[in-house]
Enzyme design. Sequence first.
Site, PDB file in Angstrom:
ATOM      1  N   ASP A   1      67.621 -36.523 -48.690  1.00 50.63           N
ATOM      2  CA  ASP A   1      67.519 -35.090 -48.396  1.00 50.63           C
ATOM      3  C   ASP A   1      66.444 -34.461 -49.280  1.00 50.63           C
ATOM      4  O   ASP A   1      66.534 -34.520 -50.506  1.00 50.63           O
ATOM      5  CB  ASP A   1      68.876 -34.428 -48.654  1.00 50.63           C
ATOM      6  CG  ASP A   1      69.028 -33.090 -47.948  1.00 50.63           C
ATOM      7  OD1 ASP A   1      68.029 -32.589 -47.408  1.00 50.63           O
ATOM      8  OD2 ASP A   1      70.146 -32.552 -47.935  1.00 50.63           O
ATOM      9  N   ASP A   2      65.410 -33.891 -48.647  1.00 51.13           N
ATOM     10  CA  ASP A   2      64.329 -33.209 -49.381  1.00 51.13           C
ATOM     11  C   ASP A   2      63.473 -34.175 -50.196  1.00 51.13           C
ATOM     12  O   ASP A   2      62.930 -33.803 -51.236  1.00 51.13           O
ATOM     13  CB  ASP A   2      64.881 -32.139 -50.324  1.00 51.13           C
ATOM     14  CG  ASP A   2      65.453 -30.933 -49.593  1.00 51.13           C
ATOM     15  OD1 ASP A   2      65.758 -31.054 -48.402  1.00 51.13           O
ATOM     16  OD2 ASP A   2      65.603 -29.870 -50.222  1.00 51.13           O
TER      17      ASP A   2
ATOM     18  N   CYS B   1      66.040 -28.485 -43.288  1.00 47.92           N
ATOM     19  CA  CYS B   1      67.003 -29.541 -42.959  1.00 47.92           C
ATOM     20  C   CYS B   1      67.508 -29.521 -41.522  1.00 47.92           C
ATOM     21  O   CYS B   1      67.375 -30.511 -40.793  1.00 47.92           O
ATOM     22  CB  CYS B   1      68.193 -29.452 -43.909  1.00 47.92           C
ATOM     23  SG  CYS B   1      67.764 -29.581 -45.658  1.00 47.92           S
TER      24      CYS B   1
ATOM     25  N   ASP C   1      64.407 -36.021 -44.404  1.00 48.45           N
ATOM     26  CA  ASP C   1      64.264 -34.993 -43.371  1.00 48.45           C
ATOM     27  C   ASP C   1      62.983 -34.184 -43.524  1.00 48.45           C
ATOM     28  O   ASP C   1      62.471 -33.635 -42.556  1.00 48.45           O
ATOM     29  CB  ASP C   1      65.492 -34.067 -43.328  1.00 48.45           C
ATOM     30  CG  ASP C   1      65.896 -33.517 -44.686  1.00 48.45           C
ATOM     31  OD1 ASP C   1      65.214 -33.820 -45.700  1.00 48.45           O
ATOM     32  OD2 ASP C   1      66.899 -32.788 -44.756  1.00 48.45           O
ATOM     33  N   HIS C   2      62.429 -34.108 -44.732  1.00 53.34           N
ATOM     34  CA  HIS C   2      61.153 -33.433 -44.994  1.00 53.34           C
ATOM     35  C   HIS C   2      60.845 -33.593 -46.458  1.00 53.34           C
ATOM     36  O   HIS C   2      61.603 -34.214 -47.212  1.00 53.34           O
ATOM     37  CB  HIS C   2      61.203 -31.941 -44.627  1.00 53.34           C
ATOM     38  CG  HIS C   2      62.431 -31.259 -45.124  1.00 53.34           C
ATOM     39  ND1 HIS C   2      62.632 -30.980 -46.459  1.00 53.34           N
ATOM     40  CD2 HIS C   2      63.554 -30.848 -44.485  1.00 53.34           C
ATOM     41  CE1 HIS C   2      63.815 -30.414 -46.610  1.00 53.34           C
ATOM     42  NE2 HIS C   2      64.401 -30.324 -45.433  1.00 53.34           N
TER      43      HIS C   2
ATOM     44  N   HIS D   1      72.863 -31.905 -39.760  1.00 52.59           N
ATOM     45  CA  HIS D   1      73.109 -30.772 -40.637  1.00 52.59           C
ATOM     46  C   HIS D   1      74.480 -30.200 -40.296  1.00 52.59           C
ATOM     47  O   HIS D   1      74.808 -30.017 -39.120  1.00 52.59           O
ATOM     48  CB  HIS D   1      72.033 -29.698 -40.477  1.00 52.59           C
ATOM     49  CG  HIS D   1      72.052 -28.703 -41.585  1.00 52.59           C
ATOM     50  ND1 HIS D   1      72.901 -27.616 -41.599  1.00 52.59           N
ATOM     51  CD2 HIS D   1      71.360 -28.639 -42.751  1.00 52.59           C
ATOM     52  CE1 HIS D   1      72.717 -26.930 -42.709  1.00 52.59           C
ATOM     53  NE2 HIS D   1      71.795 -27.521 -43.421  1.00 52.59           N
TER      54      HIS D   1
END
Length: 558
Positions: free
Chosen positions: A35-36, A74, A324-325, A128
């Site tokens: 995540d992130d 997200c 996710d990014h 999410h």
Amino acid sequence: MLSKAQTWLSVLLLHLMEPCLFAKGRLNVLFIIADDLRPTLGCYSDPVVKSPNIDQLASKSTVFYNAYAQQAVCGPSRTSFLTSRRPDTTKLYDFNSYWRVSAGNYTTLPQHFKSNGYTTLSVGKVFHPGIASNHTDDYPYSWSVPPYHPPSFSYEKRKVCKNKDGTLHSNLLCPVNVSEMPLRTLPDLENAEEAIRLLKLMKDTGNPFFLAVGFYKPHIPFRIPQEYLKLYPIENMTLAPDPDVPKKLPDVAYNPWTDIRKREDVKALNLSFPYGPIPKDFQLRIRQHYFASVSYVDAQVGKVLQALDDLDLSKETIVVFTSDHGWSLGEHGEWAKYSNFDVATRVPLIVYKPGVTSPLPRPGEKTFSYVDVFENTQEQFGEGYEVHSMVELVDIFPTLASVAGLPLLHHCPVPSFKVQLCTEGFNLARMLGRQEWTINHQAYAYSQYPRPSDTIQQNSDLPDLADIRVMGYSLRSNDYRYTLWVSFDPVHFLANLTDIHAGELYVLSEDPGQDNNIFDEFTRSLVLLKLGAQPQWTESLKQHLMYFSAASKTKWTL
């Protein structure tokens, strides 16, 4: 009365008793999502971060160096790559709608595997949570049993961060003694344990499985075991190479990192809105904690991969690792995600297929041995297969379906709201296990980001759908990033390309950090001679300018 765990196990056993002979002999899938996480990993040539377990996976995989998310936040990103549809098709730009209701009854990646005889399992943050996945993580459509969420996650935003005076706060920086935490554990520790337990369970059944494991870190707050900070002495930390807001950056392109500002330790800094800046010593601490969080996630990934090995499953399991990014670490004076810059949209994408990206292990040979970062800081791994051409997260779905031998996905028609199963990405299976000798300069990645206004507001980072008035459509090639900020109608989901609010153009050969916006110069034709010196991509940029111009003759229906 059955306990929640007993009920969960009963549902799983009932599912495993269902006939699924057509899936026998197929490869399993282990799909790991951080995540992130930007590509701050050793296998992506990062000189600071210690990530030996992910590096080991990469050494036996195909590593996509230029993989991009479709929106740097997200909910929209996860919905996008799990359905292989772009945000304009899922109609999700915030967290407040469920695509099956608001857009179309799209088949998801795990749902496709489930319908083809796989047992599909979800651990941690995959979809999410909340309305964006119907408050069920899209169960029962996507999963064979209800998804697992670690109990300790309920304490993630509570006052559990201890200051030097011993008082508890809800801080951004939150290194902890795990034994002092509620339940004496942390969410990603529980996620790794549950993933290993499910691998053991599936090994005994012999049924093909699709196991998605979503780790929560390095997402804020940085609530991590305090010992990981020792890997990154603060005196060794450096600021981002471009910590100032670029002079020619349009206001609409800037994200004011409001989620960070809400944390108690950041509030105490009394920062001015929207630019700050954050004091340099605190910037160094943010970077330190982010890197430590990456090493913490790496350790959990290593535990799961070793379990795959110990259970003799690595020779029959596809492994995908991604995020996710990305996340800005002070570049352009920005923090967090919420933008179209590379630091926010670029992600790691690593794909392992036994016998293709790496030889099948010989009897007794290990594929993924756990590496303790505290004991093996000098561990070196060879390079896997490298792909530098542009790819996107929407490519994961068609690629995995192909690699696993499932029915191939057709490319989506326009519009595709009534088509349940199709892809807006591309099948990358042919790139696995091959060295890329020539970069495809005609390959592009598309990202977008919504804004409520041309000016910076408190809700600029994450506007609700009803408040979106501007959409930034961004195109990334190997040679440039080109972005148009245009009017957007959130009621009819229409972008009007005749109404350009701002633009960005970065020539990466001269400006790899994307700090010098030459959009105004380009539109005045003052930079054409410079572009003429880049014949390999000048024509492609002209084609995209023509594309935008052609689309701008009428409203662009999304």
